[in-house]
Scaffold this motif. Sequence first.
Motif, PDB file in Angstrom:
ATOM      1  N   UNK A  60       0.673  -1.026   0.288  1.00 17.67           N
ATOM      2  CA  UNK A  60       0.128  -0.332  -0.542  1.00 17.67           C
ATOM      3  C   UNK A  60       0.741   1.236  -0.506  1.00 17.67           C
ATOM      4  N   UNK A  61      -0.162   2.309   0.216  1.00 12.72           N
ATOM      5  CA  UNK A  61       0.885   3.386   0.527  1.00 12.72           C
ATOM      6  C   UNK A  61       1.887   3.798   1.666  1.00 12.72           C
ATOM      7  N   UNK A  62       2.872   4.820   1.781  1.00 11.26           N
ATOM      8  CA  UNK A  62       3.511   5.023   3.175  1.00 11.26           C
ATOM      9  C   UNK A  62       2.921   6.498   4.287  1.00 11.26           C
ATOM     10  N   UNK A  63       1.333   5.832   4.151  1.00 13.93           N
ATOM     11  CA  UNK A  63       0.135   6.547   4.866  1.00 13.93           C
ATOM     12  C   UNK A  63      -0.443   5.669   5.437  1.00 13.93           C
ATOM     13  N   UNK A  64      -0.559   5.576   6.709  1.00 10.10           N
ATOM     14  CA  UNK A  64      -1.986   4.772   7.795  1.00 10.10           C
ATOM     15  C   UNK A  64      -0.885   3.294   8.362  1.00 10.10           C
ATOM     16  N   UNK A  65      -1.857   3.628   9.311  1.00  8.61           N
ATOM     17  CA  UNK A  65      -0.358   2.491  10.053  1.00  8.61           C
ATOM     18  C   UNK A  65      -0.507   1.275  10.022  1.00  8.61           C
ATOM     19  N   UNK A  66      -1.089   0.675   9.669  1.00  8.22           N
ATOM     20  CA  UNK A  66      -1.857  -1.105   9.380  1.00  8.22           C
ATOM     21  C   UNK A  66      -0.912  -1.030   7.562  1.00  8.22           C
ATOM     22  N   UNK A  67      -0.234  -0.156   7.205  1.00  8.45           N
ATOM     23  CA  UNK A  67       0.855  -0.163   6.073  1.00  8.45           C
ATOM     24  C   UNK A  67       1.733  -0.305   6.544  1.00  8.45           C
ATOM     25  N   UNK A  68       2.666   1.520   7.468  1.00  6.22           N
ATOM     26  CA  UNK A  68       3.639   1.494   7.787  1.00  6.22           C
ATOM     27  C   UNK A  68       4.157  -0.059   9.056  1.00  6.22           C
ATOM     28  N   UNK A  69       2.738  -0.486   9.594  1.00  7.56           N
ATOM     29  CA  UNK A  69       3.496  -1.895  10.488  1.00  7.56           C
ATOM     30  C   UNK A  69       4.403  -2.523   9.917  1.00  7.56           C
ATOM     31  N   UNK A  70       4.222  -2.636   8.991  1.00 11.64           N
ATOM     32  CA  UNK A  70       4.915  -3.998   8.065  1.00 11.64           C
ATOM     33  C   UNK A  70       5.997  -3.365   6.880  1.00 11.64           C
ATOM     34  N   UNK A  71       5.877  -1.456   6.327  1.00 12.09           N
ATOM     35  CA  UNK A  71       7.466  -1.068   6.188  1.00 12.09           C
ATOM     36  C   UNK A  71       8.042  -0.525   7.409  1.00 12.09           C
ATOM     37  N   UNK A  72       8.450  -0.050   8.243  1.00  9.17           N
ATOM     38  CA  UNK A  72       8.612  -0.250   9.954  1.00  9.17           C
ATOM     39  C   UNK A  72       9.316  -1.867  10.279  1.00  9.17           C
ATOM     40  N   UNK A  73       8.199  -2.541  10.095  1.00  7.53           N
ATOM     41  CA  UNK A  73       9.315  -4.384  10.087  1.00  7.53           C
ATOM     42  C   UNK A  73      10.067  -4.519   9.569  1.00  7.53           C
ATOM     43  N   UNK A  74       9.693  -4.909   8.280  1.00  8.23           N
ATOM     44  CA  UNK A  74      11.039  -4.593   6.778  1.00  8.23           C
ATOM     45  C   UNK A  74      12.240  -4.160   7.883  1.00  8.23           C
ATOM     46  N   UNK A  75      11.617  -2.151   8.264  1.00  6.87           N
ATOM     47  CA  UNK A  75      13.270  -1.915   8.508  1.00  6.87           C
ATOM     48  C   UNK A  75      14.233  -2.299   9.616  1.00  6.87           C
ATOM     49  N   UNK A  76      13.171  -2.981  10.709  1.00  6.10           N
ATOM     50  CA  UNK A  76      13.771  -4.164  11.864  1.00  6.10           C
ATOM     51  C   UNK A  76      14.523  -4.881  11.414  1.00  6.10           C
ATOM     52  N   UNK A  77      14.000  -5.694  10.715  1.00  7.19           N
ATOM     53  CA  UNK A  77      14.588  -6.820  10.198  1.00  7.19           C
ATOM     54  C   UNK A  77      16.032  -5.911   9.293  1.00  7.19           C
ATOM     55  N   UNK A  78      15.901  -5.662   8.095  1.00  8.98           N
ATOM     56  CA  UNK A  78      17.147  -5.373   7.299  1.00  8.98           C
ATOM     57  C   UNK A  78      18.006  -4.622   8.220  1.00  8.98           C
ATOM     58  N   UNK A  79      17.897  -4.308   9.188  1.00  7.39           N
ATOM     59  CA  UNK A  79      18.535  -4.192  10.578  1.00  7.39           C
ATOM     60  C   UNK A  79      19.385  -5.596  11.392  1.00  7.39           C
ATOM     61  N   UNK A  80      18.887  -6.175  11.444  1.00  5.86           N
ATOM     62  CA  UNK A  80      18.569  -7.984  12.020  1.00  5.86           C
ATOM     63  C   UNK A  80      20.518  -8.728  10.969  1.00  5.86           C
ATOM     64  N   UNK A  81      19.519  -8.062   9.636  1.00  6.14           N
ATOM     65  CA  UNK A  81      20.305  -8.791   8.613  1.00  6.14           C
ATOM     66  C   UNK A  81      21.736  -8.324   8.884  1.00  6.14           C
ATOM     67  N   UNK A  82      21.359  -6.863   9.120  1.00  8.24           N
ATOM     68  CA  UNK A  82      23.042  -6.179   9.145  1.00  8.24           C
ATOM     69  C   UNK A  82      23.311  -5.941   7.744  1.00  8.24           C
ATOM     70  N   UNK A  83      24.334  -4.797   7.848  1.00 10.35           N
ATOM     71  CA  UNK A  83      24.697  -3.908   6.755  1.00 10.35           C
ATOM     72  C   UNK A  83      25.022  -4.474   5.241  1.00 10.35           C
ATOM     73  N   UNK A  84      25.126  -5.917   5.179  1.00 12.92           N
ATOM     74  CA  UNK A  84      25.200  -6.759   4.262  1.00 12.92           C
ATOM     75  C   UNK A  84      23.955  -7.448   3.741  1.00 12.92           C
TER      76      UNK A  84
END
Length: 438
Positions: free
Chosen positions: A406-430
């Motif tokens: 969906x778009x980058x508005x509404x928290x039901x969408x951002x919940x997923x975008x933000x989860x992906x940010x956390x996963x990216x961090x867990x996977x590290x810089x590479x």
Amino acid sequence: MATLMGLKARQVLDSRGRPTVEVDAIASTGAIGRAIVPSGASTGRHEAIELRDADRPRYGGLGVMQAVENVTRHIAPEVIGIDLDDQPGLDARLIALDGTPNKSRLGANAVLGVSLAVAHATALARGEELFVHLNRLWNNRLAKEGIQPDLPTMPMPMVNMISGGLHAGGNLDIQDVLLIPTAATSYSEALEQIVRLYRVVGTILRKAGHESVLVGDEGGYGPRLRDAEEAFRIVTEAIVACGLEPGRDAAIAPDVASNHFFDPARGTYRMKATGDLDRDSAAMVDLIAGWAERYPIVSIEDGLAEDDWEGWSALTARLGGRMQLVGDDLFTTQEARIRRGIEQKAGNAVLIKVNQVGTLTETFDALVLARSAGFRAVVSARSGETEDATIADLAVATAAGQIKIGSVARSERLAKYNRLLRIEEALGPDAPFARPFG
Ligand code: 2PG
Ligand code: MG
């Protein structure tokens, strides 16, 4: 190994304020995994059935108390005690217990809630992130097919900028105009670009006189535009205004969702923008090919209706060599329909929605089949969503390559975008990042 100790289910509300099923799966370790089931508006006829309490007055007949009762009364006694590590065994039991081809007895909402909640409980019981657990399940599945394992891979986002169709009150015939930051080199960079582009699209719309730029069900802007091409022009203008090159750095990916303007009685496509002109399948293919020539389009979803197989084959013959053609209502995440698509060369990519099919294992079936035929996959949210972010982990775990939230508005969408940010961090810089258009 940990076992399943209990299941709880309840009715909660989704992003449209409609009831949906939430399931808690309780592991013998005490861990509680939770999943909430999403719900579509532009649903395909071949999707698994979402059970709603049509005969009960509460929530206007949209309640899901029957599905909730099915979890606690019919499913729980049959699955409590199972080995949590055996997700395929659990899903096979759920499918057998329902016994219908489309989950109409227990409801795909009841079945999916259990399937996903158990995956969450297992990850917690193992002390693992969900994407790590799902990646192991996925790689077990690939091994069975003799396919090399996948590393967890960040997906390229395909993001809704302008909403129409059934998601925004019929302002525009086509359903969504999405954007892909094709040249981004990481997920977080892609997200930053998307947010910038989204703001600029809003500015362009306001300057063009769309004073109230309200958003649709998925957070995309919902202005009244003349036709799809006006939306494509606006999004292209935004790409340029952000200093990016259309087609190279960022590109357009419409979801035409043509089902909802296909008239089965006449066998034609009737768009309001053209005064309900009757277009047959060939004329619709011409229209789409014209868009593809004039605008920086790299992917088109549901350009034709869900049972227009011939039209789909013609569209694929015409455009399939140079762009992604995604089947959503066409395939409904069902293995049998994807197989038909492969045979008839209808489409070259599959939209993956967990609630179109109803279990994690069947979602893997669809993904494996797509993979082995060289079809691309886009893991997708529904227009009715919640804070549940399971699809973010699913897309990473299966290295699906693309995600549509969906778009980058509404928290039901951002919940997923933000989860992906956390996963990216867990996977590290590479962290591996899929760049299917790069
Ligand atoms: C789609 C989805 C998500 P819905 O058509 O791809 O955008 O919409 O969930 O309403 O089917
Ligand atoms: Mg769609």
